[in-house]
Design a protein around this motif. Structure first.
Motif, mmCIF file in Angstrom:
data_model
loop_
_atom_site.group_PDB
_atom_site.id
_atom_site.type_symbol
_atom_site.label_atom_id
_atom_site.label_comp_id
_atom_site.label_asym_id
_atom_site.label_seq_id
_atom_site.Cartn_x
_atom_site.Cartn_y
_atom_site.Cartn_z
ATOM 1 N N MET A 64 0.847 -1.170 0.000
ATOM 2 C CA MET A 64 0.000 0.000 0.000
ATOM 3 C C MET A 64 0.902 1.245 0.000
ATOM 4 O O MET A 64 1.792 1.375 0.829
ATOM 5 C CB MET A 64 -0.903 -0.021 1.228
ATOM 6 C CG MET A 64 -1.892 1.092 1.267
ATOM 7 S SD MET A 64 -3.275 0.897 2.436
ATOM 8 C CE MET A 64 -2.513 0.325 3.922
ATOM 9 N N VAL A 65 0.650 2.152 -0.936
ATOM 10 C CA VAL A 65 1.436 3.375 -1.069
ATOM 11 C C VAL A 65 1.209 4.280 0.141
ATOM 12 O O VAL A 65 0.091 4.417 0.635
ATOM 13 C CB VAL A 65 1.054 4.110 -2.378
ATOM 14 C CG1 VAL A 65 1.729 5.460 -2.472
ATOM 15 C CG2 VAL A 65 1.382 3.250 -3.596
ATOM 16 N N ASP A 113 6.123 -0.526 -0.941
ATOM 17 C CA ASP A 113 5.243 -0.123 -2.042
ATOM 18 C C ASP A 113 5.493 1.308 -2.494
ATOM 19 O O ASP A 113 4.891 1.766 -3.468
ATOM 20 C CB ASP A 113 3.773 -0.278 -1.632
ATOM 21 C CG ASP A 113 3.371 -1.740 -1.501
ATOM 22 O OD1 ASP A 113 3.892 -2.569 -2.279
ATOM 23 O OD2 ASP A 113 2.548 -2.047 -0.625
ATOM 24 N N ASP A 152 7.838 3.937 4.150
ATOM 25 C CA ASP A 152 7.874 3.040 2.994
ATOM 26 C C ASP A 152 7.929 1.592 3.442
ATOM 27 O O ASP A 152 8.885 1.149 4.056
ATOM 28 C CB ASP A 152 9.075 3.373 2.115
ATOM 29 C CG ASP A 152 9.077 2.584 0.819
ATOM 30 O OD1 ASP A 152 8.086 1.874 0.520
ATOM 31 O OD2 ASP A 152 10.087 2.676 0.086
ATOM 32 N N ARG A 210 10.311 4.246 -6.191
ATOM 33 C CA ARG A 210 10.234 4.286 -4.731
ATOM 34 C C ARG A 210 9.572 5.556 -4.218
ATOM 35 O O ARG A 210 8.740 5.515 -3.305
ATOM 36 C CB ARG A 210 11.623 4.181 -4.104
ATOM 37 C CG ARG A 210 11.549 4.227 -2.584
ATOM 38 C CD ARG A 210 12.855 3.928 -1.905
ATOM 39 N NE ARG A 210 12.643 3.926 -0.469
ATOM 40 C CZ ARG A 210 13.157 4.817 0.356
ATOM 41 N NH1 ARG A 210 13.935 5.778 -0.086
ATOM 42 N NH2 ARG A 210 12.903 4.744 1.649
ATOM 43 N N ARG A 235 -4.770 3.733 -3.328
ATOM 44 C CA ARG A 235 -3.396 3.543 -2.878
ATOM 45 C C ARG A 235 -2.892 2.115 -2.986
ATOM 46 O O ARG A 235 -1.712 1.861 -2.777
ATOM 47 C CB ARG A 235 -3.238 4.067 -1.460
ATOM 48 C CG ARG A 235 -3.890 3.217 -0.392
ATOM 49 C CD ARG A 235 -3.937 3.855 0.967
ATOM 50 N NE ARG A 235 -2.660 4.310 1.449
ATOM 51 C CZ ARG A 235 -2.466 4.844 2.642
ATOM 52 N NH1 ARG A 235 -3.460 4.974 3.491
ATOM 53 N NH2 ARG A 235 -1.272 5.249 3.009
ATOM 54 N N THR A 236 -3.747 1.158 -3.329
ATOM 55 C CA THR A 236 -3.282 -0.224 -3.510
ATOM 56 C C THR A 236 -2.676 -0.446 -4.894
ATOM 57 O O THR A 236 -2.075 -1.489 -5.131
ATOM 58 C CB THR A 236 -4.429 -1.226 -3.278
ATOM 59 O OG1 THR A 236 -5.501 -0.915 -4.163
ATOM 60 C CG2 THR A 236 -4.909 -1.181 -1.837
ATOM 61 N N GLN A 237 -2.811 0.528 -5.795
ATOM 62 C CA GLN A 237 -2.162 0.428 -7.103
ATOM 63 C C GLN A 237 -0.649 0.586 -6.918
ATOM 64 O O GLN A 237 -0.189 1.069 -5.889
ATOM 65 C CB GLN A 237 -2.663 1.521 -8.044
ATOM 66 C CG GLN A 237 -4.111 1.402 -8.410
ATOM 67 C CD GLN A 237 -4.545 2.514 -9.362
ATOM 68 O OE1 GLN A 237 -3.801 3.418 -9.670
ATOM 69 N NE2 GLN A 237 -5.788 2.430 -9.812
ATOM 70 N N SER A 238 0.097 0.227 -7.950
ATOM 71 C CA SER A 238 1.540 0.462 -7.887
ATOM 72 C C SER A 238 1.784 1.968 -7.857
ATOM 73 O O SER A 238 0.968 2.756 -8.350
ATOM 74 C CB SER A 238 2.241 -0.159 -9.094
ATOM 75 O OG SER A 238 1.959 0.598 -10.266
ATOM 76 N N LEU A 239 2.914 2.364 -7.296
ATOM 77 C CA LEU A 239 3.232 3.781 -7.171
ATOM 78 C C LEU A 239 3.238 4.493 -8.524
ATOM 79 O O LEU A 239 2.579 5.526 -8.672
ATOM 80 C CB LEU A 239 4.565 3.954 -6.435
ATOM 81 C CG LEU A 239 5.047 5.382 -6.217
ATOM 82 C CD1 LEU A 239 4.042 6.184 -5.390
ATOM 83 C CD2 LEU A 239 6.404 5.369 -5.530
#
Length: 150
Positions: free
Chosen positions: A1-2, A60, A57, A85, A104-108
């Motif tokens: 989670m981002v 994610d 961090d 990152r 926020r569960t998507q990739s950064l």
């Protein structure tokens, strides 16, 4: 989670986090703010931000959000960018932050792209004579308007 780190002019970041807590019914985990005060050293801000990014961090990544492109908080934030990152976006607003939290569960990198491409959806013209998605019935005269207000 981002995770999210807001680097903004004081008190914008704290106010946004307070509003987000109101919307979500409590503080949102791994969502913090550094409010920059006038004449604060950019080196000090950057050092604080690096400490917060390392702590937040979980693998994610961290999305750093700043308020005003070209201003000191944004200039500091831009030095933190590390592709994959730490992504940095300028122009944070409450709608943008809420959207970021919801996705926020998507990739950064994917989240950063989605936020940039959808940012304009947070800005909507509200017409006083024809509200969107609402019926509008004009009141014909002042007396009727007065009765309507009561």
């Amino acid at each position: 989670m981002v995770s999210f780190l807001l680097i903004t002019h004081a008190p914008v970041g704290a106010a946004l986090l307070e509003a987000v807590a109101h919307v979500f019914g409590g503080a949102v985990p791994r969502c913090e703010a550094i409010d920059v005060i006038a004449d604060e050293s950019l080196a000090d801000i950057q050092a604080r931000a690096c400490v917060r990014i390392d702590a937040m961090d979980d693998g994610d990544g961290v999305l750093v959000l700043s308020d005003l492109y070209g201003a000191s908080p944004c200039n500091c934030a831009s030095r933190l960018s590390q592709p994959g990152r730490v992504e940095v976006i300028s122009g944070v607003s409450l709608p943008l932050l809420i959207r970021a939290i919801n996705y926020r569960t998507q990739s950064l990198p994917q989240l950063a792209e989605q936020l940039i491409s959808s940012a304009a959806q947070g800005v909507v013209r509200i017409a006083s004579h024809a509200p969107q998605n609402q019926m509008f019935r004009p009141i014909p005269d002042a007396q009727a308007r007065h009765q309507h207000q009561q």
